[in-house]
Structures are given as structure tokens and as C-alpha cells.
Design a protein around this motif. Sequence first.
Motif, PDB file in Angstrom:
ATOM      1  N   ALA A 318      35.017  63.223  55.026  1.00  0.00           N
ATOM      2  CA  ALA A 318      35.400  63.518  56.406  1.00  0.00           C
ATOM      3  C   ALA A 318      35.143  64.966  56.807  1.00  0.00           C
ATOM      4  N   MET A 319      35.029  65.867  55.831  1.00  0.00           N
ATOM      5  CA  MET A 319      34.966  67.294  56.152  1.00  0.00           C
ATOM      6  C   MET A 319      33.708  67.950  55.585  1.00  0.00           C
ATOM      7  N   GLU A 320      33.034  68.694  56.455  1.00  0.00           N
ATOM      8  CA  GLU A 320      31.875  69.488  56.062  1.00  0.00           C
ATOM      9  C   GLU A 320      32.152  70.952  56.374  1.00  0.00           C
ATOM     10  N   LEU A 321      31.875  71.827  55.409  1.00  0.00           N
ATOM     11  CA  LEU A 321      32.012  73.268  55.587  1.00  0.00           C
ATOM     12  C   LEU A 321      30.622  73.887  55.588  1.00  0.00           C
ATOM     13  N   LYS A 322      30.424  74.903  56.430  1.00  0.00           N
ATOM     14  CA  LYS A 322      29.125  75.550  56.514  1.00  0.00           C
ATOM     15  C   LYS A 322      29.313  77.050  56.716  1.00  0.00           C
ATOM     16  N   THR A 366      35.703  64.736  60.757  1.00  0.00           N
ATOM     17  CA  THR A 366      35.646  63.457  61.464  1.00  0.00           C
ATOM     18  C   THR A 366      36.759  62.558  60.962  1.00  0.00           C
ATOM     19  N   GLY A 367      37.701  62.236  61.858  1.00  0.00           N
ATOM     20  CA  GLY A 367      38.797  61.339  61.524  1.00  0.00           C
ATOM     21  C   GLY A 367      38.568  59.954  62.082  1.00  0.00           C
ATOM     22  N   ASP A 368      39.594  59.110  62.001  1.00  0.00           N
ATOM     23  CA  ASP A 368      39.453  57.739  62.476  1.00  0.00           C
ATOM     24  C   ASP A 368      39.220  57.681  63.982  1.00  0.00           C
ATOM     25  N   ARG A 369      39.949  58.504  64.731  1.00  0.00           N
ATOM     26  CA  ARG A 369      39.831  58.452  66.187  1.00  0.00           C
ATOM     27  C   ARG A 369      39.656  59.838  66.809  1.00  0.00           C
ATOM     28  N   PHE A 370      39.194  60.776  66.020  1.00  0.00           N
ATOM     29  CA  PHE A 370      38.926  62.101  66.564  1.00  0.00           C
ATOM     30  C   PHE A 370      37.954  62.838  65.648  1.00  0.00           C
ATOM     31  N   ASN A 371      37.304  63.856  66.204  1.00  0.00           N
ATOM     32  CA  ASN A 371      36.475  64.750  65.409  1.00  0.00           C
ATOM     33  C   ASN A 371      36.628  66.168  65.946  1.00  0.00           C
ATOM     34  N   VAL A 372      36.433  67.143  65.051  1.00  0.00           N
ATOM     35  CA  VAL A 372      36.662  68.543  65.381  1.00  0.00           C
ATOM     36  C   VAL A 372      35.508  69.385  64.847  1.00  0.00           C
ATOM     37  N   VAL A 373      35.044  70.311  65.683  1.00  0.00           N
ATOM     38  CA  VAL A 373      34.117  71.361  65.263  1.00  0.00           C
ATOM     39  C   VAL A 373      34.828  72.687  65.505  1.00  0.00           C
ATOM     40  N   SER A 374      34.948  73.520  64.481  1.00  0.00           N
ATOM     41  CA  SER A 374      35.653  74.782  64.644  1.00  0.00           C
ATOM     42  C   SER A 374      35.011  75.834  63.767  1.00  0.00           C
ATOM     43  N   GLY A 375      35.281  77.099  64.069  1.00  0.00           N
ATOM     44  CA  GLY A 375      34.653  78.125  63.278  1.00  0.00           C
ATOM     45  C   GLY A 375      35.125  79.523  63.613  1.00  0.00           C
ATOM     46  N   ALA A 423      37.463  69.650  70.043  1.00  0.00           N
ATOM     47  CA  ALA A 423      37.857  68.350  69.487  1.00  0.00           C
ATOM     48  C   ALA A 423      37.632  67.258  70.517  1.00  0.00           C
ATOM     49  N   THR A 424      37.197  66.105  70.047  1.00  0.00           N
ATOM     50  CA  THR A 424      37.065  64.911  70.880  1.00  0.00           C
ATOM     51  C   THR A 424      38.016  63.852  70.360  1.00  0.00           C
ATOM     52  N   PHE A 425      38.883  63.356  71.256  1.00  0.00           N
ATOM     53  CA  PHE A 425      39.895  62.367  70.904  1.00  0.00           C
ATOM     54  C   PHE A 425      39.557  61.032  71.551  1.00  0.00           C
ATOM     55  N   GLN A 426      39.649  59.962  70.776  1.00  0.00           N
ATOM     56  CA  GLN A 426      39.403  58.629  71.292  1.00  0.00           C
ATOM     57  C   GLN A 426      40.703  58.094  71.878  1.00  0.00           C
ATOM     58  N   VAL A 427      40.832  58.135  73.221  1.00  0.00           N
ATOM     59  CA  VAL A 427      42.053  57.679  73.884  1.00  0.00           C
ATOM     60  C   VAL A 427      42.162  56.167  73.807  1.00  0.00           C
ATOM     61  N   THR A 428      41.076  55.474  74.137  1.00  0.00           N
ATOM     62  CA  THR A 428      40.958  54.027  73.953  1.00  0.00           C
ATOM     63  C   THR A 428      39.606  53.765  73.302  1.00  0.00           C
ATOM     64  N   THR A 434      37.503  65.440  75.528  1.00  0.00           N
ATOM     65  CA  THR A 434      37.073  66.599  74.755  1.00  0.00           C
ATOM     66  C   THR A 434      37.810  67.834  75.250  1.00  0.00           C
ATOM     67  N   VAL A 435      38.376  68.579  74.313  1.00  0.00           N
ATOM     68  CA  VAL A 435      39.106  69.806  74.620  1.00  0.00           C
ATOM     69  C   VAL A 435      38.610  70.883  73.666  1.00  0.00           C
ATOM     70  N   GLY A 436      38.243  72.023  74.211  1.00  0.00           N
ATOM     71  CA  GLY A 436      37.757  73.099  73.361  1.00  0.00           C
ATOM     72  C   GLY A 436      38.055  74.459  73.943  1.00  0.00           C
ATOM     73  N   GLY A 437      37.954  75.467  73.092  1.00  0.00           N
ATOM     74  CA  GLY A 437      38.163  76.828  73.542  1.00  0.00           C
ATOM     75  C   GLY A 437      37.623  77.821  72.534  1.00  0.00           C
ATOM     76  N   ARG A 438      37.310  78.994  73.029  1.00  0.00           N
ATOM     77  CA  ARG A 438      36.812  80.072  72.172  1.00  0.00           C
ATOM     78  C   ARG A 438      37.435  81.378  72.633  1.00  0.00           C
ATOM     79  N   TYR A 439      37.948  82.132  71.673  1.00  0.00           N
ATOM     80  CA  TYR A 439      38.500  83.450  71.969  1.00  0.00           C
ATOM     81  C   TYR A 439      37.575  84.489  71.361  1.00  0.00           C
TER      82      TYR A 439
END
Length: 763
Positions: A318-322, A366-375, A423-428, A434-439
Motif C-alpha cells: 500500500a505504501m511507496e516511499l521516494k 493507497t488504502g481501500d477507499r482513499f489514497n494520499v500523496v504527500s511529501g 488525498a482523494t476519498f471515495q465517498v460512494t 480530493t483535498v490537498g494543501g501545501r505550505y
Amino acid sequence: MKTIMKKTPQLALCALAVSAALTIGTQVQAQETQQVREGKLERIQVTARKKSENLQEVPIAVTSIGAKELSEKGISVITEIQQFSPNTTLQTSRGTNSTLTAFIRGVGQQDPLWGYEPGVGIYIDDVYMARPQGAVLDLIDVERIEVLRGPQGTLYGKNTIGGAIKYVTKEMSGGTEFNAEATVGSYAQRDVKLTGQLPVIDDKLYVGFGFADLNRDGFGEFLQSALPNQDRENYNKDLWAARVDVEFRASDDLFVKFNWDKTRDTSNAKGGYRLLPSLLTNAPVPDSVYDSYTSLPTSNLVELEGYSLMLRYNYSDAMELKYIASYRESYSPTNIDFDNTALDIFDVPAEYSDDNSTHELQMNYTGDRFNVVSGLYLYDGESCGNFDAILGFLGRAAFGTPGLTREVTGCNNSESWAIYSQATFQVTDDLSMTVGGRYTDEDKTAIVNNGLVFANVYPQSNWIPGYTRPDGQLVPTVLGADANGDGVLDGPKTENWTRFTPRLGIEYQAADNMMLFASFSQGFKSGTFNPRATINEEGVNPEIVDTYEAGIKADWNDNFRTNVTLFALDHKDRQYVGIGAGNSATDLQQVLRNVAETSATGIEAEATYVASDYLTFNVSYGYINGKIEKNNSIPPLIGLANTPEQTINLSANYVIESDIGDFTINAGYYHRGDYLLFETSTLLEQDAYGLVNVSINWQSVEGDWYASLHGKNLTDEEYLVGGYDFVGVADDGSLLPGLGGDLTLIGYYGDPRTVHLTVGYRF
């Protein structure tokens, strides 16, 4: 007065370039062209959201052009990509050979001087190219080019307010491979390209290499030169590029890639076309738009070198590091004759140098009903330069001095860090969000030295024969800091900016092959200091772009695909010299400020129709309507630069099978509407024009031999891609002498009609 050039279309974009994208992907075309033809739409994979996805499932406006399409259409340089991406401008900047002017949806950066940040980000395998110098890259064996339209502030960060362009190269696999390719064509074009890969340890350790030597005579010539023994070719090409890749699959979960590349471009400095005869010397309007005059050396140099390291680790299913690290540097001494005469009316010899390093740690989950890209992202860059605006004729005539030069030198440096997540969440089953942010936290430092010297000054000794540059700093420091309180500017001026850039989106899968989406995204272009400052002025805040999009991506059946995006953007805090609090238009102390705001609405549509196993049609259309909302710049804005209201591309691809191999015929037409070259003047305005391109490709039955014949701009259209406007306008509309005392209205043009033949062999 619409334009001083009557209404003659002005010619195709200048494909002068430096190569930084050599890699080992030549087997792609051989594999693809040998597959069984099914007459169906192709599944296109992209990494626009920093993970591999089907293009039809990515809720942003993306154009992807693969290696096969690049080859079949004979696309050899980044500036040609503008023909296939709606509302996109990619052109070679004015008097240079390899500096890129990039605009997407009317957002970009016209001035390439150090200190000004680009509005469109350029990436090679996720490594950021910070400066426009050297960004006109030859497209040599990349796997695909992705054009991301709209702000990419969440995943890609600063300076992507217009969008981003990504070069994606292919990882090596299989056995030993070698590809040799030679090209001959118009204007004595003669190119050689060699690429290959060697498995040092089968399926584990690979070494890849690439080398290109690209040459072409000039489209025109310098009719007059004030200096002896100068190469008088204008718009020529002379460069080489090399690349080495090392890839190591340490285990099933760990992949390591190291890359080195270098480019050396010694093409001549580019002379512009005088649209008006000189008032001060014998320099009439030339017969050819590629001919010019000069009082400077015609030599020019661009050197680029870079290193990058990528480690990718599959921590779990489920998880990839780069981790990506890079270092790049460039140096470019150049000669820009603004007035384009053999007299020193307005000459600018200049030097640019920069280096930067980046580090990025990325996690994809990548989870069952969501995925996340972060860094986490770190950037450290230094950009310096020196230009001498030589007004020698004015100095002698007005002051009785040997010459006159305004010298400007300085540096504009940046250190920044950023943390991001999307992150993208599967509502149905059909609805996702999709919700994201960068500081981002950025520290900028700058120093500017600016003043007059009553002699002709050049950046180095022997810049022209016999010249010796005086020792020491020739002009005073005007922008900086007083480090020890003695009233003298002896250190750099500093400023800190922070910014949070969000992204919100919703996606609805209306059918198996139809996605509807809507989003809000924000991006920013870095705050900066005026690199031409004459006083110790303050820095200017970042530019901000807010964009709303709504679109549909649909495969209506196995043969017909449409991708359509509607957008509206607001471009705030635009950085121009202008009027601030307490100032008026007659103030001599006009400084760089956040003084303008523009907005735009538009549409981008792309369609593909696979008519049969052998025939495919492609259409792209862009429309944009820009508006000026706030206008305190000096001179005032009158429109969006380098942004036609409409762009259209029509193309067809037809395959003919035969006993000696497959032939592929590709024909295309590109239409570009009227546009201004500068936001503040109508004197350089290009009328609408169209380009016709035709290609014929052949590949042997075995797939080892191949050849292609490409005709570009077959109707020999002429159109402007850059220029200089240093004239005054009287009340009656007549033109008056400008800086330097002459009528300096200059145009730069792209390629005329060209034909080239390529033959290659691979094993």
C-alpha cells in the motif's frame, strides 16, 4: 495602430535548443508499432499527480504526447508542443537561442532576467528547472511529455501558477540495446543521435547513455558587422548533449537511479529584424526577416550540467516511499543587440549564471477507499547576472564621452522548504473528493549594483578584441543591506514569505468511461526583488492565481474520446513597475510593486476518433477571454501577452501496411489567433496564422530500420515570437526615437519552411 508590420503573418517558432532529456527509450516505438492493431482508443498513463494513473481518471486538464506520437509528427523541440496543447505558448525568447518564454492560460513570465520567477514550471523526471535559460530542450527519446494546465501549487509548489510541463523518461529493462540515427535537411541540417543501454547485471544493474550532435546553418545572416572575423550566420544551430543513466534494482522493493547530463550550445547570438530603418546609421529594413545587423560579437554560449538521484522503496503493497535529490548549474554569456545596427546605439552584452539543489521526500499510500500523496521539499538556489546596456552613440553625441553604459549586476537567491499532502476519498462507489494543501516558507536575498559609466563597458576583458575591463566594482550598490551600521550597503537585502496553497475537488463517475469533475486550486509565483532597481526598494509579494475548473472526460465508445474543461481564473498581485501609495505616474522613483490584477475565462477541448484500424483523427481547441481588473502599472496594461484568443489543432494519422514494412502518414494544421507580444504595447502584435505540417514514417518488418520525412510550416508562414519595442508614440500616432536615440522596433521569428529526412537503425 494595430501593428507596424502591416498584416503579414510572422513565422514559425524558433527551434534552437539544448538537450537535457536523452534517455534510453528507443525500444518503445519498436514495441508499439509491432503490436496488433485493434482500432481502439489507447489507454494513456500519466504521472500528473505524482503517481501513475489513467489520463481519463485524472481530474485536471492534461495533454500527454507519447514517444510514438512525438516521432511520427517529427516533434523535436519543446516549443513545438504548444501546437498540441490548448491555450499554451512555448516560444524561444527574443535575442536568445535557448531561453524559454512559457505561458499557459495567459499566465507566465515575459522577462527572463535573474530575480524574475517563471510562471510555468519545467520538470525532468520531477526535477525542477528553476531558470528559463536553457529550458528550450530538444525532445530526444523521452517516453512522453505532459502539459498540466492551471495552477499546480499543491503538488508542485511555487512558480507553477500557469501550469507545468513534465518530461518523463523510461526505466530500462531487457537486454543490450543500441540506436543510431542521422538526420539531414533544409539549411544544411545535419544531426547525429546515439543512445543505448547495457545490462551489467541482468535485470539488476543497467547503464544507459545518450549523445546528440545537432547542427544547422542559419536561416539568415548578419548583413553588417562592426567587428572583424565574425561568424555572420543568423538563426543557426550548433550544440551537443550527453547523458548517462545508471539504474540498480537492489531488490524487488528498492530501485535506485542516478543521472548525469550536460549540454553545450554554441549557436550564434540571434539578431532581430528591424521593422523600421535606422535614423542614425545605414540600416534599412532587410529583405529577409532572418537578416540583421550588429555591432556586437555574434558568439553565444549556453552550458548546462545536472545530476539527480532517485530512490524508490515499496515499503508495503500500500505504501511507496521516494527520495529525489538534484543539482543543476548553468552559465550563459550572450550578446543581444537591441537596436540591430552596426552602430553601438543600444547593445547589451550579458552573463547569466545559476545553480540550485533540491531534495524531496515523498510518500504515496493507497488504502481501500482513499489514497494520499504527500511529501517534504527543500530548495536552495542562486541566480546571478551582469548586463551592460551600452548607449555608446548617445554618450559621444550628448556628453562628449568615449561612450555610455548602464551596468547592472547582482544576485537573487532563494532558500525554501515546503510540506504538502493531497488525498482523494471515495465517498460512494461513484463519488470521490480530493483535498490537498501545501505550505511553503521561502527566504529571498538580493543585491543589485546599478549605475552609469561614461564609456562602453563589457562583462569581461576581451569581450570584444582589445577590450580590458577595469578592476573592481564599477557601479554602486543600490539595493542591499547595511550589515554593520556604517551607512553603506555591504550585504544582501532579505525577505521572507510564507504561503498556503490549497486544492479542493469533487469527481463523479457518471458511467464506466465518463468522469465529471469540478475543482478549486491555487498557486503562487515567488515574491522577489527588482533586479533592475535604482534605489533600495522593498521586495514585492508573491503573485497569486485562483482557478475554478469544471470538466468531463469521456470515452463514448471504443473509438471516440472527448476531454473538455471550463475554467475561470483570477491573477492577483501581479509584479510590474508601477504606482504605489504616495506615487504618481510622473514620479521618477517608480519601483517594482504588486500593481495589477487580471482575470480570464475559457474552454479547452480535446477529441480523438479512431476511425479504423489504420486511421485516427485528433482535434484540440482552446479559447480564452482575458480582462484587466486592476491597472496601476507603468506603462498601463492593455491585454494579456503571448495569449491568442483561440488555438486550434487538427491532425490525421494513417497507417499503410506493406511487405517492406509499415508506413505512417501524419498531417496537421495548427491555427493561432491574434496576440500581443507585450502586455503594454500594440506596436508588436501578431495577426492570426496557420501552420501546415506533414510527415511520412517507415519502419521495416523486423523493426530494426526506420526512416521518416518531415515537412514543417509548408506554406512558409512568417510570424513573430519575440521582439523589442523602444520607440515613443506622438499624439498623432507617429513614432519617435526611444532609448539610445533611434527607432528601435525589432521582431524575432521562428522557423521558415523546412524539410528533413531521418534514417535510423536499432538492435
